[in-house]
Design an enzyme around this catalytic site. Structure first.
Site, short mmCIF file in Angstrom:
data_model
loop_
_atom_site.label_atom_id
_atom_site.label_comp_id
_atom_site.label_asym_id
_atom_site.label_seq_id
_atom_site.Cartn_x
_atom_site.Cartn_y
_atom_site.Cartn_z
N LYS A 1 0.83 -1.20 0.00
CA LYS A 1 0.00 0.00 0.00
C LYS A 1 0.87 1.25 0.00
CE LYS A 1 -3.79 0.07 2.44
NZ LYS A 1 -4.75 0.16 3.56
N GLU B 1 10.15 -5.81 4.16
CA GLU B 1 10.39 -7.12 3.55
C GLU B 1 9.97 -7.12 2.08
OE1 GLU B 1 8.69 -8.05 7.77
OE2 GLU B 1 8.43 -6.53 6.20
N GLY C 1 -5.28 -5.25 5.61
CA GLY C 1 -4.45 -6.15 4.82
C GLY C 1 -4.98 -7.57 4.76
N ARG C 2 -5.36 -8.11 5.91
CA ARG C 2 -5.83 -9.50 5.94
C ARG C 2 -7.21 -9.67 5.34
NH1 ARG C 2 -5.37 -6.97 10.55
NH2 ARG C 2 -7.08 -6.76 12.03
N GLU D 1 -4.71 -12.27 14.07
CA GLU D 1 -4.33 -10.86 13.97
C GLU D 1 -5.53 -9.97 14.29
OE1 GLU D 1 -1.05 -9.36 11.19
OE2 GLU D 1 -2.86 -8.64 10.19
N HIS E 1 -3.36 -38.32 10.47
CA HIS E 1 -2.10 -39.03 10.71
C HIS E 1 -1.04 -38.10 11.30
CE1 HIS E 1 -3.31 -42.80 8.70
NE2 HIS E 1 -4.09 -41.98 8.00
N LYS F 1 8.72 -4.88 14.49
CA LYS F 1 9.27 -4.17 13.34
C LYS F 1 10.22 -3.06 13.77
CE LYS F 1 5.49 -4.66 9.97
NZ LYS F 1 4.49 -3.91 9.17
#
Length: 567
Positions: free
Chosen positions: A213, A219, A273-274, A360, A391, A516
């Site tokens: 954005k 990152e 964001g999510r 979050e 399993h 951060k």
């Protein structure tokens, strides 16, 4: 500041607390014997069937939860979200991911302005660009058509689109549209992820989508610069504008990076964001891979659940019921985790996306008014597709901790297989487990049953299953783009319901920021030590020792040269 009253102080909350004892005295095998109760504990919408009869709940429990929803002003909070009121109060923002998939003629306001036309303007631009790209009209620096896409983003710019992409890959209609194309995602700043994302790709035929954005996410921008260098080293600096596009609102930095601002696609502050998979964040790369018509079906599916959530009575409202039951399991029965168990390999990335979406959103320790909470919110989400999970971690679920489970099944497989002579088809074998596991968790197996089966006495404690372990079953008719959108929207709204009832802000994420800021201090130290030989200082003993050990090993190449992954 609004009223600081907490939901746990209400009579409705206390009534549920008092009700817990009665539920704990009742085993699920007894509750399941009541056919009328089981029939009542279902809901259906457009062929999606929810059965929550294996929850540790009675009709009285549901009534009390609905009264709690009323006390929490759930209906009013949902209405405020759809009206674009700034319910994300800590950031003074609307929460309007529903506008991203609303019909063109819908009216959804933020700051008094209908945002739907702007959303459709971006979608129209994506449609036009994706058609140009997929037709071969958009060519790279050497004149070749581009068939590979690498989407660079992190968190909400990665997990949601990856979930949808993985689910679409084996849908016959979507797969046909994606023939001859590749879509990959680069999120982790680890150079190994870079190497994997470009392995066997040719820069000549690759388009990079940078999703940020602000165009400042550390990152993402380092990964973007790495792929930019990968393109330049092969095709020259002039190739960037042909091989890189952006999803961003910061056109100034987009241009400075070397991307043509005309090839930047916007999204908005009212999209968390999510919650952004239905914005250009997901719609752009998915449209490049599958074509806009497929992605529009996904958006329409999400919109159908938005309407169901907004307009249906709470008694038959799938996201509301799921959210209230999660509050019941977490806050009253004390179960801190939830397993998401899709019996479809196509949904293998559902749990990681919901993990972020849920944890979050609802991992908060204070109310929306900033009051410390005397109760736990959120839950630990995890999961794997069945039967792989059986399993892996089902042992703990059956005989260890009690973990409420979401079983998600699909009536019609995306890729049916029938083998002559087999008792059942492959999908029937899979779904046999989908139907059996919830009953195994609910009923368990008693020592008396084991005695009757002549199990040796010394093994009876080991083979006893206490049962009484809650689950719910969500059965989808198929798993096309439309149902994938519906499933996403169900979970988004379920999580919002939980937050609305708990009285927290599910739409900010301040907890992400501290790490951060500390990382930026370490980054400065690493640069100073590598480039200027500065000693490690300003950190505690433990961190200083770790940094010294790390810095003692020199990197294989000096910082003033460029080294790209060897793939």
């Amino acid at each position: 500041m609004a009223s600081s009253a907490l939901i746990c102080d209400t009579e409705q909350w206390k009534a549920l607390q008092a009700h817990v004892g009665a539920i704990q005295k009742t085993h699920l095998r007894d509750l399941m014997a009541d056919a009328d109760r089981c029939k009542a504990m279902t809901a259906e919408f457009e062929g999606i069937f929810l059965d929550y009869s294996r929850q540790q709940a009675t009709g009285e429990t549901i009534e009390k939860l609905l009264k709690l929803a009323e006390a929490a002003k759930l209906k009013e909070k949902i209405e405020k979200m759809f009206k674009g009121e700034k319910i994300n109060t800590t950031e003074n923002r609307s929460v309007l991911h529903v506008a991203l998939r609303a019909p063109r003629d819908a009216v959804i306001n933020s700051d008094g302005v209908n945002v739907v036309p702007e959303v459709w303007s971006v979608k129209d631009k994506i449609k036009q660009f994706s058609e140009t790209f997929r037709s071969g009209s958009w060519v790279g620096a050497t004149g070749k058509a581009l068939t590979n896409v690498v989407s660079v983003g992190i968190g909400g710019s990665f997990l949601g689109p990856l979930f949808v992409h993985t689910a679409l890959q084996t849908d016959p209609e979507a797969a046909e549209c994606a023939k001859g194309r590749q879509l990959r995602f680069l999120a982790n700043v680890d150079p190994v992820d870079v190497a994997r994302s470009i392995k066997d790709l040719d820069p000549e035929t690759t388009l990079v989508v940078v999703v940020s954005k602000t165009f400042t996410t550390a990152e993402t921008m380092l990964n973007a610069r790495t792929l930019k260098e990968w393109i330049i080293s092969s095709l020259g600096p002039q190739a960037v504008s042909k091989h890189m596009i952006a999803v961003s609102t910061n056109l100034k930095l987009v241009k400075e990076f070397g991307i043509d601002p005309n090839n930047a696609f916007a999204f908005w502050d009212w999209v968390g964001g999510r919650y952004s998979v239905c914005s250009a964040v997901g719609v752009l790369p998915l449209s490049l891979q599958y074509g806009f018509p497929i992605v529009q079906k996904f958006l329409e599916g999400a919109s159908s659940i938005d309407n169901h959530f907004h307009s249906s009575s709470f008694e038959k409202n799938i996201p509301v019921l799921l959210g209230l039951l999660s509050v019941w399991n977490v806050s009253f029965l004390g179960y801190p985790a939830r397993a998401i168990l899709p019996y479809s390999q196509a949904l293998e990335k559902l749990a990681p996306h919901i993990q972020q979406l849920s944890m979050e959103s609802n991992g908060k320790g204070v109310s929306i008014d900033g009051v410390p909470l005397p109760l736990e919110t959120g839950e630990i989400d995890f999961g794997e597709p069945g039967t792989n999970g059986q399993h892996s971690f089902y042992q703990l679920i059956h005989q260890g901790r009690v973990i409420p489970c979401d079983f998600i099944g699909v009536v019609k497989s995306q890729q049916p297989v029938y083998l002559k002579g087999e008792t059942v088809s492959n999908h029937d074998e899979l779904m046999s487990n989908f139907f059996a596991q919830p009953d195994a968790l609910a009923y368990g197996k008693t020592p008396e049953q084991l005695h009757s089966e002549k199990v040796p006495e010394h093994l009876i404690p080991h083979k006893t299953f206490k049962g009484n372990r809650p689950s719910l079953s969500l059965l989808l008719p198929t798993l096309s783009a439309y149902e994938i959108g519906q499933l996403l929207s169900i979970y988004e709204h379920r999580i919002a319901v939980q937050g609305f009832v708990w009285g927290i802000n599910s739409f900010d994420q301040w907890g992400v920021e501290l790490g951060k800021s500390l990382a930026s201090q370490v980054r400065k130290q690493l640069h100073g030590s590598r480039m200027e030989g500065k000693p490690v200082e300003g950190f505690n003993h433990s961190t200083s020792s770790l940094l010294a050990r790390y810095l003692a090993v020199q990197p294989p190449t000096p910082y003033d040269s460029t080294v790209l992954p060897k793939v």
